[in-house]
Every structure is written in C-alpha cells, then in structure tokens.
Design an enzyme around this catalytic site. Structure first.
Site, PDB file in Angstrom:
ATOM      1  N   TYR A  61      51.152  31.652  32.856  1.00 33.95           N
ATOM      2  CA  TYR A  61      52.003  32.508  33.700  1.00 33.95           C
ATOM      3  C   TYR A  61      51.112  33.229  34.715  1.00 33.95           C
ATOM      4  O   TYR A  61      51.042  34.457  34.754  1.00 33.95           O
ATOM      5  CB  TYR A  61      52.841  33.486  32.862  1.00 33.95           C
ATOM      6  CG  TYR A  61      54.141  33.829  33.538  1.00 33.95           C
ATOM      7  CD1 TYR A  61      55.120  32.848  33.711  1.00 33.95           C
ATOM      8  CD2 TYR A  61      54.396  35.088  34.055  1.00 33.95           C
ATOM      9  CE1 TYR A  61      56.307  33.127  34.357  1.00 33.95           C
ATOM     10  CE2 TYR A  61      55.585  35.381  34.709  1.00 33.95           C
ATOM     11  CZ  TYR A  61      56.530  34.405  34.854  1.00 33.95           C
ATOM     12  OH  TYR A  61      57.706  34.694  35.514  1.00 33.95           O
ATOM     13  N   HIS A  88      44.401  35.910  37.183  1.00 35.44           N
ATOM     14  CA  HIS A  88      43.953  34.605  36.667  1.00 35.44           C
ATOM     15  C   HIS A  88      43.270  33.797  37.773  1.00 35.44           C
ATOM     16  O   HIS A  88      42.231  33.174  37.546  1.00 35.44           O
ATOM     17  CB  HIS A  88      45.144  33.788  36.161  1.00 35.44           C
ATOM     18  CG  HIS A  88      45.883  34.385  35.007  1.00 35.44           C
ATOM     19  ND1 HIS A  88      47.156  34.873  35.123  1.00 35.44           N
ATOM     20  CD2 HIS A  88      45.534  34.545  33.699  1.00 35.44           C
ATOM     21  CE1 HIS A  88      47.571  35.303  33.936  1.00 35.44           C
ATOM     22  NE2 HIS A  88      46.606  35.132  33.063  1.00 35.44           N
ATOM     23  N   GLN A  95      37.913  41.844  33.251  1.00 32.12           N
ATOM     24  CA  GLN A  95      37.513  43.179  32.793  1.00 32.12           C
ATOM     25  C   GLN A  95      38.741  44.019  32.435  1.00 32.12           C
ATOM     26  O   GLN A  95      38.639  45.018  31.735  1.00 32.12           O
ATOM     27  CB  GLN A  95      36.669  43.848  33.887  1.00 32.12           C
ATOM     28  CG  GLN A  95      36.056  45.175  33.508  1.00 32.12           C
ATOM     29  CD  GLN A  95      35.179  45.093  32.268  1.00 32.12           C
ATOM     30  OE1 GLN A  95      34.377  44.183  32.122  1.00 32.12           O
ATOM     31  NE2 GLN A  95      35.343  46.051  31.359  1.00 32.12           N
ATOM     32  N   VAL A 100      42.176  42.744  39.023  1.00 31.12           N
ATOM     33  CA  VAL A 100      42.967  42.586  40.248  1.00 31.12           C
ATOM     34  C   VAL A 100      44.243  43.408  40.083  1.00 31.12           C
ATOM     35  O   VAL A 100      44.885  43.379  39.024  1.00 31.12           O
ATOM     36  CB  VAL A 100      43.303  41.102  40.494  1.00 31.12           C
ATOM     37  CG1 VAL A 100      44.155  40.940  41.740  1.00 31.12           C
ATOM     38  CG2 VAL A 100      42.015  40.286  40.609  1.00 31.12           C
TER      39      VAL A 100
HETATM   40  P1  AMP Z   1      45.881  36.225  29.726  1.00 26.83           P
HETATM   41  O1  AMP Z   1      46.520  34.969  30.230  1.00 26.83           O
HETATM   42  O2  AMP Z   1      46.684  37.456  29.958  1.00 26.83           O
HETATM   43  O3  AMP Z   1      45.371  36.085  28.307  1.00 26.83           O
HETATM   44  O4  AMP Z   1      44.588  36.435  30.622  1.00 26.83           O
HETATM   45  C1  AMP Z   1      43.643  35.401  30.808  1.00 26.83           C
HETATM   46  C2  AMP Z   1      42.408  35.995  31.419  1.00 26.83           C
HETATM   47  O5  AMP Z   1      42.743  36.592  32.667  1.00 26.83           O
HETATM   48  C3  AMP Z   1      41.779  37.090  30.549  1.00 26.83           C
HETATM   49  O6  AMP Z   1      40.363  36.975  30.592  1.00 26.83           O
HETATM   50  C4  AMP Z   1      42.251  38.342  31.228  1.00 26.83           C
HETATM   51  O7  AMP Z   1      41.374  39.435  31.039  1.00 26.83           O
HETATM   52  C5  AMP Z   1      42.254  37.918  32.678  1.00 26.83           C
HETATM   53  N1  AMP Z   1      43.130  38.804  33.459  1.00 26.83           N
HETATM   54  C6  AMP Z   1      44.409  39.164  33.165  1.00 26.83           C
HETATM   55  N2  AMP Z   1      44.881  40.047  34.077  1.00 26.83           N
HETATM   56  C7  AMP Z   1      43.861  40.260  34.954  1.00 26.83           C
HETATM   57  C8  AMP Z   1      43.720  41.077  36.115  1.00 26.83           C
HETATM   58  N3  AMP Z   1      44.714  41.853  36.560  1.00 26.83           N
HETATM   59  N4  AMP Z   1      42.543  41.039  36.769  1.00 26.83           N
HETATM   60  C9  AMP Z   1      41.520  40.254  36.319  1.00 26.83           C
HETATM   61  N5  AMP Z   1      41.606  39.456  35.242  1.00 26.83           N
HETATM   62  C10 AMP Z   1      42.748  39.469  34.565  1.00 26.83           C
END
Ligand code: AMP
Length: 282
Positions: free
Chosen positions: A32, A37, A148, A176
């Site tokens: 998603y 990402h 982060q 972000v």
């Molecule tokens: P998730 O799909 O939510 O498990 O996130 C996958 C990766 O994207 C993880 O390493 C998260 O920390 C990173 N991520 C999620 N949201 C952000 C964001 N707003 N800024 C930077 N990285 C993100």
C-alpha cells in the site's frame, strides 16, 4: 520488473547477482505504497545495482484483534509504483510460503522489544525480527533500507542483524511527511476527515520539543510537558506515550545529551499513529 513469489527462486536470483559482483539493496514493506516507501526504493536504486522490494503483510507482527485483515492492500497499484521508481524485483510471497505448517521459531530481541510500542504491542517486535531475519536469509542483500519513521523497528533490526551476524548494513531513511507535517503511513486511511485534521498533534508536539531544546532546555521532563500541552489542544488524539531516550538502547533519559530520540504514539479514531525525531544535542 519481475514479481517473484517463491523463496528459492528469489534467493537464486540474488545469489547469482552477487556472484556476478553486483550490490543488492533490500526494501522490506507491507505494501500500500506511499511516498515514504518510494523514497526507500529511490535511495536503494541510487546506491545498489539490483533492488528487491518485498511486499508481505506479515501475520506474526499482528496480535489477535489488531488490523491484519483490515490492513489496506492494492497489489496492482503497488506493482506500478515500484516499477515506476526502477525496482528490479518485487518479492510477494503467500503467508504459507513464508510460514509453512509447523513453523515455530521466533526471533526475540530482548529489552528493545518491550519498551515504547512494545508495551501496547508485546508480540509485535518479535514478529518483525522474525520476518526480517527470514528476509535477510532469502534475500542476502548487502544493504537494507528502513524508514526512520519506525525508529524502534530500526533499533530492533540493527540489534538483530548485529547479534545474529548478518553481513548487511542497515540504512535508515528520513521520514517523509504530508504537507501539514503528518508522517506518511498506510494506516492514515483509517482516519475520518476531522480526525485527520487533528493528527497534526504528533508532528506539532515534536516541533515544540525541538524548539524548546534549541532554546537551551535540557530537562526531559520539561520537554515532555511541553509536548503534552500540544496534545491537550487536540481532543480527538489520545496520547499513548512520549519517549525521550537514547537511539541505540532506547533507554529513557533525564537530561538531553548526544543523539536523542524523541518518539510519540497516539490513537486517533481507528488509527494508531507513531512519529519521532532525532536530535543531536550538544
Ligand atoms: P510498512 O509497509 O509500513 O511496513 O513500511 C515499510 C518501510 O517503509 C518501513 O521501513 C517503514 O519504516 C518505511 N516507511 C513507512 N512510512 C514512512 C515514511 N513516512 N517515511 C519514510 N519511511 C517510511
């Protein structure tokens, strides 16, 4: 770009690439996709020869009653976005490919997993450590990219990689944000419009903390109190915790000094949101 769903095929591709002298970058995700990402993928694209994004909504990091079934999914859109930023492979296994019947091993990173988000989600970080450990074995990349935004996840994954001797370097990528400051998250879609407006409480509380520290405040209690004042202005936002701690062991600090992590978690309607910032305090 190719989509792979089997572990052995994925590992073979990565091993051949490395034998050919290529550097491989891994970006683990639950899909998603949003700009957060995509930023991880762009960073991996800029630094590595071969970029593998994994897309797996990992059941072991959700507790019963959490949002595993409701977690937003849109594979076709994700595939297009990943291709658009130049990803080489998307590894998207089914749950029984990752956890065949009989799987019973869990990776437990003690200490770091029980604090902060671990209080409300006591089994979450062992699920994260377990799946990331498996991904490091399936995709033995030289570099792995993590946001982060999930600061505790970065700390847990770094510890796990060091403790279990994975020769991978963990690359943290800055958070972000939406134009109003809200950290991007797949879970932001859970909020109603009025809740979404108030969700700025998290990033505003961090901005208030930064301002106070920049004006010379070094007492963690005073910084936390200023952050709570911000939350008091947003009644739809239910503060879960404020943590002011070191960035490696996540131990609470009384006095701010060195690399300081200021992290918050709150519930807004159906969403549980987290945010944080790193301060270099002289
Ligand atoms: P998730 O799909 O939510 O498990 O996130 C996958 C990766 O994207 C993880 O390493 C998260 O920390 C990173 N991520 C999620 N949201 C952000 C964001 N707003 N800024 C930077 N990285 C993100």
């Amino acid at each position: 770009m190719e989509v792979i769903s089997e572990k052995d095929e994925m590992r073979g591709i990565v091993e051949r690439a490395k034998a050919g002298g290529l550097t491989v970058g891994l970006v683990p995700t639950m899909g998603y996709f949003h700009e957060g990402h995509l930023e991880l993928m762009r960073r991996a694209r800029a630094e590595c020869d071969l970029v593998v994004v994994t897309l797996f909504v990992n059941p072991t990091q959700f507790a019963p009653g959490e949002d595993l079934e409701a977690y937003p999914r849109d594979f076709e859109r994700d595939r297009g976005l990943a291709e658009g930023v130049g990803v080489d492979y998307v590894f998207a296994p089914e749950a029984d490919e990752m956890y065949p019947a009989g799987s019973s091993t869990r990776v437990e990173v003690e200490g770091l997993s029980g604090v902060m988000c671990g209080r409300a989600r006591p089994t979450h970080f062992s699920g994260v450590a377990t799946v990331v450990c498996k991904l490091f074995n399936i995709i033995p990349a030289q570099k792995a990219y993590f946001g982060q935004k999930d600061a505790q996840q970065v700390a847990v994954v770094r510890r796990m990689a060091a403790d279990l001797d994975f020769p991978v370097s963990i690359v943290p990528v800055p958070t972000v944000r939406e134009p109003d400051g809200l950290a991007m998250s797949s879970r932001n879609v859970y909020m109603e419009p009025d809740e979404r407006e108030q969700a700025v409480a998290l990033s505003e509380s961090l901005a208030a903390a930064r301002e106070l520290v920049e004006s010379g405040e070094r007492d963690a209690g005073a910084v936390a109190a200023a952050m709570r004042d911000v939350f008091a202005r947003y009644p739809a936002v239910e503060l879960e915790y404020i943590s002011i701690c070191d960035n490696i062991f996540l131990r609470p600090l009384d006095e701010l000094e060195g690399q300081v992590l200021v992290a918050v978690a709150a519930r807004v309607g159906r969403a549980r949101l987290i945010d944080n910032m790193l301060l270099d305090v002289k």
